[in-house]
Design an enzyme around this catalytic site. Structure first.
Site, mmCIF file in Angstrom:
data_model
loop_
_atom_site.group_PDB
_atom_site.id
_atom_site.type_symbol
_atom_site.label_atom_id
_atom_site.label_comp_id
_atom_site.label_asym_id
_atom_site.label_seq_id
_atom_site.Cartn_x
_atom_site.Cartn_y
_atom_site.Cartn_z
ATOM 1 N N GLU A 36 0.956 -1.385 -0.176
ATOM 2 C CA GLU A 36 -0.004 0.003 0.094
ATOM 3 C C GLU A 36 0.956 1.144 0.073
ATOM 4 O OE1 GLU A 36 -2.627 0.181 3.209
ATOM 5 O OE2 GLU A 36 -3.481 2.107 2.780
ATOM 6 N N ARG A 262 5.066 -12.660 9.698
ATOM 7 C CA ARG A 262 5.851 -11.539 9.444
ATOM 8 C C ARG A 262 7.138 -11.480 10.264
ATOM 9 N NH1 ARG A 262 3.730 -6.428 9.584
ATOM 10 N NH2 ARG A 262 1.952 -6.927 8.567
ATOM 11 N N LYS A 272 4.459 0.464 9.680
ATOM 12 C CA LYS A 272 4.481 1.917 9.059
ATOM 13 C C LYS A 272 3.719 2.849 9.816
ATOM 14 C CE LYS A 272 3.176 -0.079 4.826
ATOM 15 N NZ LYS A 272 2.532 -0.034 3.703
HETATM 16 P P1 ATP Z 1 3.115 -2.446 8.103
HETATM 17 O O1 ATP Z 1 2.331 -3.335 9.091
HETATM 18 O O2 ATP Z 1 4.418 -2.005 8.329
HETATM 19 O O3 ATP Z 1 2.292 -1.011 8.163
HETATM 20 P P2 ATP Z 1 1.520 -3.407 5.841
HETATM 21 O O4 ATP Z 1 1.598 -4.862 5.820
HETATM 22 O O5 ATP Z 1 0.583 -2.645 6.011
HETATM 23 O O6 ATP Z 1 2.993 -3.122 6.762
HETATM 24 P P3 ATP Z 1 1.728 -3.404 2.903
HETATM 25 O O7 ATP Z 1 2.065 -2.350 2.260
HETATM 26 O O8 ATP Z 1 0.350 -3.842 3.153
HETATM 27 O O9 ATP Z 1 2.085 -3.100 4.454
HETATM 28 O O10 ATP Z 1 2.667 -4.653 2.838
HETATM 29 C C1 ATP Z 1 2.971 -4.983 1.654
HETATM 30 C C2 ATP Z 1 3.272 -6.690 1.699
HETATM 31 O O11 ATP Z 1 4.498 -6.655 2.347
HETATM 32 C C3 ATP Z 1 2.134 -7.423 2.358
HETATM 33 O O12 ATP Z 1 2.087 -8.705 1.516
HETATM 34 C C4 ATP Z 1 2.406 -7.842 3.773
HETATM 35 O O13 ATP Z 1 2.053 -8.832 4.158
HETATM 36 C C5 ATP Z 1 4.155 -7.484 3.596
HETATM 37 N N1 ATP Z 1 4.748 -7.189 4.808
HETATM 38 C C6 ATP Z 1 4.481 -6.018 5.611
HETATM 39 N N2 ATP Z 1 5.273 -6.179 6.726
HETATM 40 C C7 ATP Z 1 5.688 -7.499 6.679
HETATM 41 C C8 ATP Z 1 6.921 -8.037 7.544
HETATM 42 N N3 ATP Z 1 7.172 -7.486 8.845
HETATM 43 N N4 ATP Z 1 7.375 -9.359 7.394
HETATM 44 C C9 ATP Z 1 6.882 -9.681 6.231
HETATM 45 N N5 ATP Z 1 6.169 -9.295 5.175
HETATM 46 C C10 ATP Z 1 5.459 -8.076 5.690
HETATM 47 MG MG MG Z 2 -1.454 -3.766 4.827
#
Ligand code: ATP
Ligand code: MG
Length: 567
Positions: A36, A262, A272
C-alpha cells in the site's frame, strides 16, 4: 533443482513445487508484491519481496508489483516512487508487470454490481458505529442489518447514487451478504465499498466510492492471473472471505492464498504507522535516516542489497511468529562487506604524534594492499611523515594491566609503517594530552625488524599533513529494548527510544586514498568497522561517512557459545 537463484527451501516453496509436479495452473507461477503506497518499505517488506520475487525467478514465473492503492486518504505518489526504487535496489525486476489496484476500479465496481444482481450484496444505511455494534463479538453472533433485505433493484439504485455522489460519507455502504452469525467475524457481512469524497493520486476525482481491501485484493489477484497469493498471518482469518468473493463471482482465475509469519526484528519497530511517527515527530531525520529499518535508510547507511537478500534467505519462511535477533542481520552485513570493502585507515579521535627522529619536510610513500585476501583489489599508497595522528584511545599514560597499546616508553607497530616508541607526553594548560613525542626505528619499515623483536600492538594512523578531514556518524540501535513495542504503563514505543543512537564525530582524519571516494562507496576503516560515504550530505570538500557496522560480530559469538553448550 539448485541454481544460482535458488531460494532456501521453505513450506511455501514446497507447495509451489508440489503444484508444479501435479501440473496445477498449467505449471505457471505468478506471485505479486502488493504494497500500500502509504509509507516507505522496511526490512519486513524485504522478506516478502525476496520470497515473492525469489519464487517467481526460481520457477520461471513472474512477480507483479501491484500497488494496493484503494485508500486515497493516506496514499501518495512519493511513496509509489520510493517503493519502486527500493524493490529495484534490492535486485528485483517486475518487468512489464507494474499494476495498480486503482486501474481496476471500473472492473471492481462491475464485480460489486454483479454481487448485487446475484443477491449477494446490499446497500446498508447503518452508521459506522451501528455496523460495529451489530457485528457482535468473537463469542456472540452478530445481528442482521435492518437493510439486509433490500431488493436487488433498490440496491442497484442506491449503489448507483452512491457512485454518483448523491450521499455524504458514512451515509451508506455496500456490504457483502454472507452470514451475520458466522464464527468468523470477517464473514459477517463485510463492507466492500464506502463513500470517500477524496481525490485519488491516480484517478483524481473520478470516484467518490472506494473498494475495501478484502474485496479489491482477491479480485486484483484474480484479474492478474496470480497463482499463489502470499501474505502475512494476520490475513489468515480473511482467507474464507477471499475465497467467498472469488467463488461467488465465479472468476475464471482463483489464486491460492498462503500465509506466512511476518518478520519481527529485535531493537526495531516494523510498522509503517510507527515509522511514520518517528518521521513526523522528527525523532529521525526522515524515512531514509540511516538508523531506520527502512530499505531507503539501510541503503543510505551503506548496507549492500546482497546482505539483505542473504538475511532474508537465512531467516527462512515459517508459519510461526518469532523475533529475529538483529545481530543476525548485522552478521549478514559484515559477511558481505568483509569480502567487498577495501581497507583504508582513518582516525576518528585524533591524537598528534611527532616522530622526533624523522627528517622534517620528508614524506615517503608506503605501499599497502586494499584487501589483504584479495590482491585483485590492488594497492594504495600511504604517505608517512614526521607528524601523524593516532587514535586517542590507543594511548594511555598509565596503562592498566591488559592495555597493550601505546604508553610512555612502550614500542608499538604502525600498520604498514614503522615501529614507534613513545618518549614524551605533551599536555596543555588544562592537563589534557595534546601530543606525543615518539621515535621510530628506520629498520622497521613495513612492520618488522631485522632482529625480529616483538611488539604487542599494531595501531592504525594517518599522516597529519596529507590526511583529509572528515565527519563520521556512528549509529547505535534506535531502541534500547529488544522489543520496543512493549512499553511501560501509559506510554508507547517511543518511551524506548535510545537517546544515544547517533553520535557525530567532527575533526576525523582519513588517509588520502579516500579523497575522491565516491558517494555511497563502502570501506573498512581498519580496526574500526565498515563505513560508507553518505550519499546525501557528503561533499568533496567535506567527506561525511556513516558507520554501517562495527567489526565486532555478536552473532558469531552467540553461535559459538551455543555450539559449545550443545556439543
Ligand atoms: P505495516 O504493518 O508495516 O504497516 P503492511 O502490511 O500494512 O505493513 P503493506 O504495504 O500492506 O504493509 O505490505 C505489503 C506486503 O508486505 C504485504 O504482503 C505484507 O504482508 C508484507 N509485509 C509487511 N510487513 C511485513 C513483515 N514485517 N514481514 C513480512 N512481510 C511483511
Ligand atoms: Mg497492509
Amino acid at each position: 533443482m539448485m541454481n544460482a537463484t535458488a531460494i532456501a527451501s521453505n513450506f511455501i516453496k514446497t507447495i509451489v513445487e508440489e503444484d508444479q509436479r501435479t501440473g496445477k495452473n498449467n505449471g505457471h507461477v505468478i506471485t505479486r508484491f502488493p504494497p500500500e503506497p502509504n509509507g516507505y518499505l522496511h526490512i519486513g517488506h524485504a522478506k516478502s519481496i525476496c520470497l515473492n520475487f525469489g519464487l517467481a525467478r526460481e520457477f520461471n514465473g513472474a512477480c507483479h508489483l501491484r500497488f494496493d492503492d484503494t485508500n486515497p486518504i493516506k496514499e501518495d505518489v512519493e511513496y509509489v516512487e520510493s517503493i519502486k526504487r527500493d524493490v529495484r535496489w534490492l535486485g528485483f525486476d517486475w518487468g512489464e508487470n507494474l499494476f495498480f489496484a486503482s486501474d481496476y476500479f471500473d472492473r471492481l465496481h462491475d464485480f460489486a454490481v454483479a454481487l448485487i444482481r446475484r443477491g449477494k450484496a446490499y446497500v446498508c444505511s447503518l452508521s459506522t458505529e451501528e455496523i460495529r455494534a451489530y457485528r457482535g463479538t468473537l463469542t456472540e453472533p452478530g445481528r442482521d442489518s435492518p437493510y439486509r433485505n433490500r431488493d436487488v433493484a433498490e440496491n442497484l439504485d442506491l449503489f448507483a447514487r452512491m457512485r454518483a455522489g448523491e450521499f455524504e460519507e458514512g451515509g451508506h455502504v455496500l456490504r457483502a451478504k454472507i452470514d451475520m452469525a458466522s464464527p468468523n467475524v470477517s464473514l459477517r457481512d463485510p463492507v466492500i465499498y464506502r463513500i470517500k469524497k477524496a481525490v485519488h493520486h491516480r484517478t483524481g476525482d473520478v470516484w467518490c466510492i472506494y473498494p475495501m481491501y478484502d474485496f479489491a485484493h482477491c479480485l486484483s489477484d484474480s484479474i492478474e492471473g496470480v497463482t499463489h497469493s502470499i501474505c502475512t498471518l494476520e490475513f489468515e482469518n480473511n482467507r474464507p472471505l477471499y475465497h467467498w468473493f472469488l467463488d461467488t463471482l465465479e472468476t475464471p482465475c482463483h489464486p491460492e492464498q498462503i500465509e506466512f509469519a511476518r518478520l519481527n526484528l529485535s531493537y526495531t519497530v516494523l510498522s509503517k504507522r510507527k515509522l511514520i511517527q518517528l518521521v513526523r515527530d522528527k525523532i529521525v531525520s526522515g524515512w531514509d535516516d540511516p538508523r531506520m529499518p527502512t530499505i531507503s535508510g539501510m541503503r543510505r547507511r551503506g548496507v549492500p542489497p546482497q546482505a539483505l537478500r542473504n538475511f532474508c534467505d537465512r531467516i527462512g519462511v515459517a508459519r510461526a511468529d518469532s523475533m529475529v535477533d538483529i545481530s543476525l542481520l548485522e552478521h549478514c552485513i559484515r559477511d558481505v562487506l568483509n569480502v567487498r570493502a577495501p581497507r583504508v585507515m582513518a582516525v576518528l579521535r585524533p591524537l598528534k604524534v611527532v616522530i622526533t627522529n624523522y627528517p622534517e619536510g620528508q614524506v615517503e610513500e608506503l605501499e599497502a594492499p586494499l584487501h589483504p585476501e584479495n590482491p585483485d583489489m590492488g594497492n594504495r599508497t600511504i604517505p608517512f611523515a614526521r607528524e601523524l595522528y593516532i587514535e586517542q584511545d590507543d594511548f594511555m599514560e598509565e596503562p592498566p594491566k591488559k592495555f597493550y597499546r601505546l604508553a610512555p616508553g612502550r614500542e608499538v607497530r604502525l600498520r604498514y609503517g614503522y615501529y614507534i616508541t613513545c618518549r614524551e607526553v605533551i599536555k596543555n594548560d588544562q592537563g589534557e594530552i595534546v601530543e606525543l613525542r615518539c621515535t621510530y626505528d628506520p629498520a622497521s619499515r613495513g612492520g618488522g625488524t631485522p632482529d625480529g623483536r616483538k611488539v604487542k600492538a599494531t595501531l592504525h594512523w594517518v599522516c597529519a599533513q596529507t590526511a583529509n578531514p572528515a565527519r563520521v556518524r556512528i549509529y547505535d540501535h534506535l531502541f534500547t529494548t529488544a522489543n520496543p513495542n512493549e512499553a511501560p504503563e501509559g506510554k508507547d514505543f517511543r518511551a524506548n527510544i535510545n537517546p544515544n543512537s547517533l553520535e557525530v564525530l567532527e575533526g576525523c582524519r582519513v588517509e588520502p586514498h579516500l579523497a575522491g571516494a565516491e558517494s555511497g562507496s563502502r570501506w573498512q576503516f581498519e580496526r574500526l568497522g565498515y563505513f560508507s560515504v553518505d550519499p546525501v550530505d557528503s561533499t568533496p570538500d567535506e567527506l561525511i561517512f556513516n558507520r554501517i557496522i562495527s567489526l565486532r560480530d555478536t552473532w558469531a559469538k552467540v553461535q559459538a557459545a551455543e555450539g559449545k553448550k550443545t556439543s
